[in-house]
Write a protein that holds these residues in place. Structure first.
Motif, PDB file in Angstrom:
ATOM      1  N   ARG A   1      10.326 -13.577  -0.238  1.00 10.67           N
ATOM      2  CA  ARG A   1      10.145 -13.814  -1.668  1.00 10.67           C
ATOM      3  C   ARG A   1      10.759 -12.649  -2.441  1.00 10.67           C
ATOM      4  N   SER A   2      11.072 -12.917  -3.700  1.00 14.19           N
ATOM      5  CA  SER A   2      11.742 -11.913  -4.529  1.00 14.19           C
ATOM      6  C   SER A   2      11.071 -11.836  -5.890  1.00 14.19           C
ATOM      7  N   GLN A   3      10.922 -10.606  -6.394  1.00 16.87           N
ATOM      8  CA  GLN A   3      10.364 -10.404  -7.728  1.00 16.87           C
ATOM      9  C   GLN A   3      11.389  -9.657  -8.588  1.00 16.87           C
ATOM     10  N   LYS A   4      11.218  -9.708  -9.889  1.00 15.55           N
ATOM     11  CA  LYS A   4      12.128  -9.011 -10.781  1.00 15.55           C
ATOM     12  C   LYS A   4      12.008  -7.509 -10.582  1.00 15.55           C
ATOM     13  N   ASN A   5      13.141  -6.834 -10.693  1.00 11.63           N
ATOM     14  CA  ASN A   5      13.149  -5.385 -10.575  1.00 11.63           C
ATOM     15  C   ASN A   5      13.062  -4.781 -11.973  1.00 11.63           C
ATOM     16  N   GLY A   6      11.892  -4.252 -12.305  1.00  3.45           N
ATOM     17  CA  GLY A   6      11.689  -3.670 -13.626  1.00  3.45           C
ATOM     18  C   GLY A   6      12.330  -2.314 -13.794  1.00  3.45           C
ATOM     19  N   ARG A   7      12.785  -1.707 -12.674  1.00  4.15           N
ATOM     20  CA  ARG A   7      13.384  -0.368 -12.712  1.00  4.15           C
ATOM     21  C   ARG A   7      12.513   0.595 -13.514  1.00  4.15           C
ATOM     22  N   LEU A   8      11.249   0.604 -13.121  1.00  4.80           N
ATOM     23  CA  LEU A   8      10.255   1.394 -13.834  1.00  4.80           C
ATOM     24  C   LEU A   8      10.379   2.868 -13.447  1.00  4.80           C
ATOM     25  N   ASN A   9      10.664   3.709 -14.422  1.00  6.34           N
ATOM     26  CA  ASN A   9      10.796   5.153 -14.213  1.00  6.34           C
ATOM     27  C   ASN A   9       9.472   5.815 -14.574  1.00  6.34           C
ATOM     28  N   LEU A  10       8.771   6.308 -13.558  1.00  8.85           N
ATOM     29  CA  LEU A  10       7.434   6.868 -13.784  1.00  8.85           C
ATOM     30  C   LEU A  10       7.469   8.211 -14.493  1.00  8.85           C
ATOM     31  N   GLU A  11       8.622   8.827 -14.584  1.00 13.01           N
ATOM     32  CA  GLU A  11       8.721  10.106 -15.281  1.00 13.01           C
ATOM     33  C   GLU A  11       8.881   9.926 -16.787  1.00 13.01           C
ATOM     34  N   THR A  12       9.310   8.737 -17.203  1.00 10.45           N
ATOM     35  CA  THR A  12       9.550   8.522 -18.631  1.00 10.45           C
ATOM     36  C   THR A  12       8.723   7.384 -19.225  1.00 10.45           C
ATOM     37  N   ALA A  13       8.259   6.459 -18.400  1.00  9.13           N
ATOM     38  CA  ALA A  13       7.527   5.294 -18.913  1.00  9.13           C
ATOM     39  C   ALA A  13       6.157   5.697 -19.453  1.00  9.13           C
TER      40      ALA A  13
ATOM     41  N   LEU B   1       0.822  -1.213   0.000  1.00  4.87           N
ATOM     42  CA  LEU B   1       0.000   0.000   0.000  1.00  4.87           C
ATOM     43  C   LEU B   1       0.854   1.260   0.000  1.00  4.87           C
ATOM     44  N   LEU B   2       2.148   1.088   0.165  1.00  6.64           N
ATOM     45  CA  LEU B   2       3.080   2.214   0.191  1.00  6.64           C
ATOM     46  C   LEU B   2       4.404   1.703  -0.366  1.00  6.64           C
ATOM     47  N   GLN B   3       4.782   2.194  -1.536  1.00  8.16           N
ATOM     48  CA  GLN B   3       6.001   1.707  -2.179  1.00  8.16           C
ATOM     49  C   GLN B   3       7.249   2.362  -1.597  1.00  8.16           C
ATOM     50  N   GLU B   4       8.285   1.553  -1.434  1.00  5.88           N
ATOM     51  CA  GLU B   4       9.635   2.040  -1.152  1.00  5.88           C
ATOM     52  C   GLU B   4      10.494   1.549  -2.299  1.00  5.88           C
ATOM     53  N   PHE B   5      11.144   2.451  -3.006  1.00  7.33           N
ATOM     54  CA  PHE B   5      11.694   2.118  -4.304  1.00  7.33           C
ATOM     55  C   PHE B   5      12.907   1.203  -4.258  1.00  7.33           C
ATOM     56  N   TRP B   6      13.541   1.079  -3.101  1.00  8.35           N
ATOM     57  CA  TRP B   6      14.661   0.140  -3.021  1.00  8.35           C
ATOM     58  C   TRP B   6      14.172  -1.309  -3.086  1.00  8.35           C
ATOM     59  N   MET B   7      12.874  -1.526  -2.816  1.00  6.56           N
ATOM     60  CA  MET B   7      12.359  -2.893  -2.714  1.00  6.56           C
ATOM     61  C   MET B   7      11.174  -3.171  -3.630  1.00  6.56           C
ATOM     62  N   THR B   8      10.852  -2.239  -4.523  1.00  3.05           N
ATOM     63  CA  THR B   8       9.739  -2.459  -5.446  1.00  3.05           C
ATOM     64  C   THR B   8      10.222  -2.259  -6.880  1.00  3.05           C
ATOM     65  N   THR B   9       9.391  -2.645  -7.815  1.00  2.00           N
ATOM     66  CA  THR B   9       9.794  -2.592  -9.221  1.00  2.00           C
ATOM     67  C   THR B   9       9.887  -1.169  -9.746  1.00  2.00           C
ATOM     68  N   THR B  10       9.251  -0.224  -9.085  1.00  5.21           N
ATOM     69  CA  THR B  10       9.357   1.194  -9.430  1.00  5.21           C
ATOM     70  C   THR B  10      10.691   1.719  -8.921  1.00  5.21           C
ATOM     71  N   THR B  11      11.313   2.603  -9.680  1.00 11.45           N
ATOM     72  CA  THR B  11      12.617   3.118  -9.283  1.00 11.45           C
ATOM     73  C   THR B  11      12.535   4.594  -8.897  1.00 11.45           C
ATOM     74  N   GLN B  12      13.459   5.008  -8.047  1.00 12.88           N
ATOM     75  CA  GLN B  12      13.595   6.424  -7.714  1.00 12.88           C
ATOM     76  C   GLN B  12      14.115   7.174  -8.931  1.00 12.88           C
ATOM     77  N   SER B  13      13.569   8.360  -9.161  1.00 14.25           N
ATOM     78  CA  SER B  13      14.040   9.207 -10.254  1.00 14.25           C
ATOM     79  C   SER B  13      14.138  10.640  -9.761  1.00 14.25           C
ATOM     80  N   GLU B  14      14.439  11.547 -10.639  1.00  9.95           N
ATOM     81  CA  GLU B  14      14.742  12.922 -10.238  1.00  9.95           C
ATOM     82  C   GLU B  14      13.651  13.554  -9.380  1.00  9.95           C
ATOM     83  N   ASN B  15      12.395  13.341  -9.747  1.00  7.13           N
ATOM     84  CA  ASN B  15      11.287  13.971  -9.029  1.00  7.13           C
ATOM     85  C   ASN B  15      10.380  12.974  -8.317  1.00  7.13           C
ATOM     86  N   VAL B  16      10.801  11.724  -8.281  1.00  8.39           N
ATOM     87  CA  VAL B  16       9.985  10.684  -7.638  1.00  8.39           C
ATOM     88  C   VAL B  16      10.838   9.985  -6.589  1.00  8.39           C
ATOM     89  N   TYR B  17      10.618  10.346  -5.340  1.00  5.06           N
ATOM     90  CA  TYR B  17      11.394   9.809  -4.227  1.00  5.06           C
ATOM     91  C   TYR B  17      10.560   8.935  -3.297  1.00  5.06           C
TER      92      TYR B  17
END
Length: 479
Positions: A430-442, A115-131
């Motif tokens: 458990r572990s899932q693939k890290n898609g390194r999803l950048n929400l500013e560009t995807a 319910l609350l993403q932390e980018f070190w452990m989810t498929t979404t990645t930290q980017s310039e304006n998304v922390y």
């Protein structure tokens, strides 16, 4: 002043007890160490190290497999659901049947990243304006509109935790899941409850209860942020104290008022639900700057304890049934004697991470938890203890030894966390693939595809075997 040979290290967004240097073979199995409850000499502590994702994992994450071994005196508990599962704190123990039944030792995991993403452990990645999570809401709405943002966030959450995850948790013997949420899961930007605000919480508690699993409702991100750190859904970056607008600044009073209203609403909604183990009032207040704040410890204590007491009083006017959980950040001294406030049916929570010696070469993972348990034991609060978050990093033997120390006290515990991404070692079962999803560009479809795949994961078999042994163990009376 008693000096404690203890280093305090910052990693990611946490400041916790550091690691002692005594080798495991010298330490033995005794919990007796130097006075962990004594005043710390911060002038002699090592300079905190800066955060990085590498610090979270360490230099080596072995692909280890632990063969099942016999534990001396081990006894597996009988799987049985009480006629009345409602828990109540009785002295230092939790008992079902509203305090009249059997001892229950909560053992499970956290639903971190759900319910609350932390980018070190989810498929979404930290980017310039998304922390942090609040930035997810902002960037998606800015790029695609509010309706699309709501659809995407719901898509992610629908897939991140499914009935298959509950089945797995039941299979390996858990009886508790701590459910972190932030306030925007329940209310909109104006503080108004969504029409269907309870739908996801209701589903989670219902599905867990079907399998004999309790749920702890954990306010991980309060209005305004209680820590200015990403795990509160807001990251103040280099100014985390200033960003903690739940406590500080001109909006603090309004943020706290909304926080109390949320807990009153939750209490009214869940007051008779026996599968809610308790209300975890506030996750890791102050967090990384707890011992570096511009304000003295006495002021920070009073601010936090007043919030706890006000929330306690408001909840108790509605719900006398459920356990109310208060967190120490980070030592037992950061919580008051509950008798001072007249608190009843409460549980005290602690978090523990030993940064460094990730492979337990010097025995630090085991020794440091001994120090933390001594700190709790010497405080001797007449309430149940609960280790709500922890990891023992890379060495599975260290996991087994350290977890035995915790479990043998009769404390409840939930490891952090259920699921992370590849490369984060034993931070997750458990572990899932890290898609390194950048929400500013995807693009929109790219986000949909990535977030609809977050239900896919594989287990760390060695860690599962260690945890399963303790999950299924007979309950231990509080020591």
């Amino acid at each position: 002043m008693v000096k404690i040979r203890r280093c305090v290290c910052i990693a990611a967004v946490l400041l916790l007890a550091g690691c002692g240097g005594m080798p495991a073979e010298e330490a033995g199995e005794s919990l007796e160490t130097e006075d962990a409850g004594a005043e710390r000499d911060t002038e002699n502590e090592e300079e905190p190290e800066k955060s990085s994702l590498q610090v979270r994992v360490g230099t080596k994450v072995p692909d280890a497999f632990l063969e099942e071994e016999e534990m001396e005196g081990y006894e597996e508990r009988e799987y049985k659901i009480a006629e009345n599962p409602m828990l109540r704190a009785v002295g230092k123990e939790l008992r079902d049947d509203a305090g009249q039944g059997q001892v229950v030792q909560l053992r499970g995991t956290n639903a971190g990243g759900y319910l609350l993403q932390e980018f070190w452990m989810t498929t979404t990645t930290q980017s310039e304006n998304v922390y942090a999570e609040e930035d997810i809401y902002a960037i998606l709405e800015e790029r695609f509109g509010k309706e699309a943002r709501e659809e995407l966030v719901s898509l992610y959450q629908d897939h991140y935790w499914t009935e298959a995850d509950f089945d797995y948790c039941q299979e390996i013997g858990m009886n508790c899941i701590r459910l972190p949420f932030w306030y925007r899961n329940l209310v909109d930007e104006n503080g108004e409850f969504y029409e269907n605000w309870s739908r996801r919480l209701d589903w989670f508690v219902e599905e867990a209860g079907k399998r004999g699993i309790y749920v702890i409702l954990d306010m991980h991100g309060a209005p305004g942020s209680q820590s200015g750190s990403d795990h509160s859904a807001k990251d103040g970056r280099e100014e985390k104290e200033k960003a903690s607008e739940f406590f500080f600044g001109e909006n603090a009073q309004a943020n706290q008022a909304l926080y109390y209203r949320i807990w009153e609403t939750l209490a009214e909604h869940f007051k008779d639900d026996p599968w809610v183990a308790g209300y975890d009032l506030l996750n890791e207040a102050y967090s990384s700057y707890r011992y570096e704040a511009t304000r003295p410890a006495e002021e920070l204590h009073q601010l936090l304890w007043d919030v706890y007491d006000t929330a306690y009083q408001k909840i108790r006017r509605i719900d006398q049934n459920h356990v109310i959980i208060m967190e120490a950040v980070w030592f037992a001294e950061d919580l008051p004697d509950p008798a001072q406030y007249g608190w009843e049916n409460v549980m005290y929570e602690y978090h523990h991470y030993c940064w460094g010696d990730y492979d337990n070469v010097n025995g630090s993972q085991v020794n440091d938890i001994k120090g933390r348990l001594n700190d709790i034991r010497k405080a001797d609060y007449n309430v149940p203890g609960y280790l709500g978050e922890f990891t023992f990093f890379n060495n599975l033997k260290a996991w087994e030894k350290a977890l035995a120390l915790v479990d043998d006290t009769g404390m409840s515990w939930t490891n952090w966390t259920y699921k992370t991404t590849e490369g984060n070692g034993y931070w997750g079962i458990r572990s899932q693939k890290n898609g390194r999803l950048n929400l500013e560009t995807a693009g929109l479809e790219e986000i949909r595809e990535a977030w609809s795949g977050v239900d896919q994961s594989s287990e760390h078999l060695g860690l599962r075997l260690v945890l399963e042994k303790f999950y299924k163990r007979v309950y231990i009376p509080a020591q």
